[in-house]
Design an enzyme around this catalytic site. Structure first.
Site, PDB file in Angstrom:
ATOM      1  N   LYS A  13       0.810  -1.216   0.000  1.00 57.02           N
ATOM      2  CA  LYS A  13       0.000   0.000   0.000  1.00 57.02           C
ATOM      3  C   LYS A  13       0.843   1.266   0.000  1.00 57.02           C
ATOM      4  O   LYS A  13       0.544   2.209  -0.724  1.00 57.02           O
ATOM      5  CB  LYS A  13      -0.946   0.019   1.212  1.00 57.02           C
ATOM      6  CG  LYS A  13      -2.013  -1.049   1.199  1.00 57.02           C
ATOM      7  CD  LYS A  13      -3.066  -0.807   2.266  1.00 57.02           C
ATOM      8  CE  LYS A  13      -2.499  -0.704   3.656  1.00 57.02           C
ATOM      9  NZ  LYS A  13      -1.815  -1.930   4.105  1.00 57.02           N
ATOM     10  N   ARG A  88      -9.719   1.830   8.978  1.00 60.23           N
ATOM     11  CA  ARG A  88      -9.364   0.434   9.239  1.00 60.23           C
ATOM     12  C   ARG A  88     -10.514  -0.353   9.850  1.00 60.23           C
ATOM     13  O   ARG A  88     -10.397  -1.556  10.047  1.00 60.23           O
ATOM     14  CB  ARG A  88      -8.147   0.368  10.168  1.00 60.23           C
ATOM     15  CG  ARG A  88      -6.857   0.801   9.476  1.00 60.23           C
ATOM     16  CD  ARG A  88      -5.655   0.480  10.326  1.00 60.23           C
ATOM     17  NE  ARG A  88      -4.416   0.737   9.589  1.00 60.23           N
ATOM     18  CZ  ARG A  88      -3.209   0.494  10.082  1.00 60.23           C
ATOM     19  NH1 ARG A  88      -3.087  -0.022  11.284  1.00 60.23           N
ATOM     20  NH2 ARG A  88      -2.130   0.745   9.364  1.00 60.23           N
ATOM     21  N   ARG A 127      11.764  -8.513   5.751  1.00 59.00           N
ATOM     22  CA  ARG A 127      12.235  -7.125   5.799  1.00 59.00           C
ATOM     23  C   ARG A 127      13.289  -6.948   6.888  1.00 59.00           C
ATOM     24  O   ARG A 127      13.222  -7.553   7.940  1.00 59.00           O
ATOM     25  CB  ARG A 127      11.062  -6.167   6.067  1.00 59.00           C
ATOM     26  CG  ARG A 127      10.030  -6.141   4.968  1.00 59.00           C
ATOM     27  CD  ARG A 127       9.118  -4.943   5.053  1.00 59.00           C
ATOM     28  NE  ARG A 127       8.418  -4.827   6.321  1.00 59.00           N
ATOM     29  CZ  ARG A 127       7.400  -3.980   6.512  1.00 59.00           C
ATOM     30  NH1 ARG A 127       6.981  -3.200   5.540  1.00 59.00           N
ATOM     31  NH2 ARG A 127       6.797  -3.920   7.690  1.00 59.00           N
ATOM     32  N   ARG A 138      12.680  -5.799  12.420  1.00 59.93           N
ATOM     33  CA  ARG A 138      11.816  -5.040  13.315  1.00 59.93           C
ATOM     34  C   ARG A 138      10.968  -6.006  14.144  1.00 59.93           C
ATOM     35  O   ARG A 138      10.586  -7.073  13.670  1.00 59.93           O
ATOM     36  CB  ARG A 138      10.878  -4.122  12.521  1.00 59.93           C
ATOM     37  CG  ARG A 138      11.592  -3.102  11.686  1.00 59.93           C
ATOM     38  CD  ARG A 138      10.665  -2.070  11.089  1.00 59.93           C
ATOM     39  NE  ARG A 138       9.296  -2.534  10.823  1.00 59.93           N
ATOM     40  CZ  ARG A 138       8.367  -1.763  10.237  1.00 59.93           C
ATOM     41  NH1 ARG A 138       8.674  -0.537   9.879  1.00 59.93           N
ATOM     42  NH2 ARG A 138       7.163  -2.225  10.024  1.00 59.93           N
ATOM     43  N   ARG A 149      -0.762  -9.831  13.187  1.00 56.53           N
ATOM     44  CA  ARG A 149      -1.214  -8.620  12.481  1.00 56.53           C
ATOM     45  C   ARG A 149      -2.229  -8.974  11.403  1.00 56.53           C
ATOM     46  O   ARG A 149      -3.233  -8.274  11.214  1.00 56.53           O
ATOM     47  CB  ARG A 149      -0.019  -7.898  11.850  1.00 56.53           C
ATOM     48  CG  ARG A 149       0.903  -7.237  12.862  1.00 56.53           C
ATOM     49  CD  ARG A 149       2.204  -6.796  12.218  1.00 56.53           C
ATOM     50  NE  ARG A 149       2.026  -5.742  11.244  1.00 56.53           N
ATOM     51  CZ  ARG A 149       2.961  -5.351  10.383  1.00 56.53           C
ATOM     52  NH1 ARG A 149       4.141  -5.969  10.382  1.00 56.53           N
ATOM     53  NH2 ARG A 149       2.733  -4.368   9.541  1.00 56.53           N
TER      54      ARG A 149
END
Length: 201
Positions: A13, A88, A127, A138, A149
């Site tokens: 996104k 959201r 990532r 992260r 998530r």
């Protein structure tokens, strides 16, 4: 043009929002950027938001809406915008609809980027960021957090697809492939084909 960009974490996104908004000449408004600015600035809202973000949970409406409302009030968003990361929840979508109606506007289109879950986990858990000369992962990109998530997304955010579909505003885009190919699909869905963009001198 007023657009909402919908899709799960890892769907691309952020990348597509910047490209599409640039082609359309409207600002890309990312709640992620707003959150990070508040977190790095250690504002009161930022400290509250960080607790939820680190756990992979959604930031509560009261915090999110306060940030987004301020941004939509900026002069550059009056002629149009592309929202990335908001709304959201159905409640936020209804709030956005009502806020736009008060300004005499309405949403033009909701674009949903579609990617299967295994691909999303692969993208996110792969990532890394550079910290003190070393590449580290992260906390919110660890596989177990990514799965959480995505679960939160399915429960709370995915229903937005049905909300906008019922309103006749939803277009689903296959978000697997090269970035420029996904962009082309999105622009075609908006009636702004890639070939129609202004040429540079």
């Amino acid at each position: 043009m007023r657009i909402v960009l919908l899709g799960p974490p890892g769907a691309g996104k952020g990348t597509q929002a910047q490209i599409i908004a640039g082609r359309l000449g409207v600002p890309a408004i990312s709640t992620g950027d707003i959150f990070r600015a508040n977190v790095s600035g250690q504002t009161e809202l930022g400290q509250k938001a960080k607790t939820y973000m680190d756990a992979g949970d959604l930031v509560p409406d009261a915090i999110t809406v306060a940030m987004v409302s301020d941004r939509l009030a900026d002069p550059d968003a009056k002629a149009g915008f592309l929202l990335d990361g908001f709304p959201r929840t159905i409640a936020q979508a209804e709030q956005l609809r009502d806020s736009l109606a008060e300004m005499g506007h309405s949403l033009d289109r909701c674009l949903e980027l579609v990617v299967d879950e295994d691909e999303l986990v692969r993208r996110l858990s792969g990532r890394r960021m550079l910290v003190d000369g070393a590449w580290v992962q992260r906390d919110d990109d660890k596989p177990e957090t990514v799965r959480h998530r995505l679960e939160v997304y399915r429960e709370q955010t995915a229903p937005l697809s049905g909300f906008y579909e019922q309103a006749g505003q939803l277009t689903r885009i296959d978000a697997i492939g090269e970035i420029d190919e996904v962009t082309r699909r999105a622009l075609e869905a908006l009636g702004a084909a890639d070939d129609d963009r202004p040429t540079e001198d």
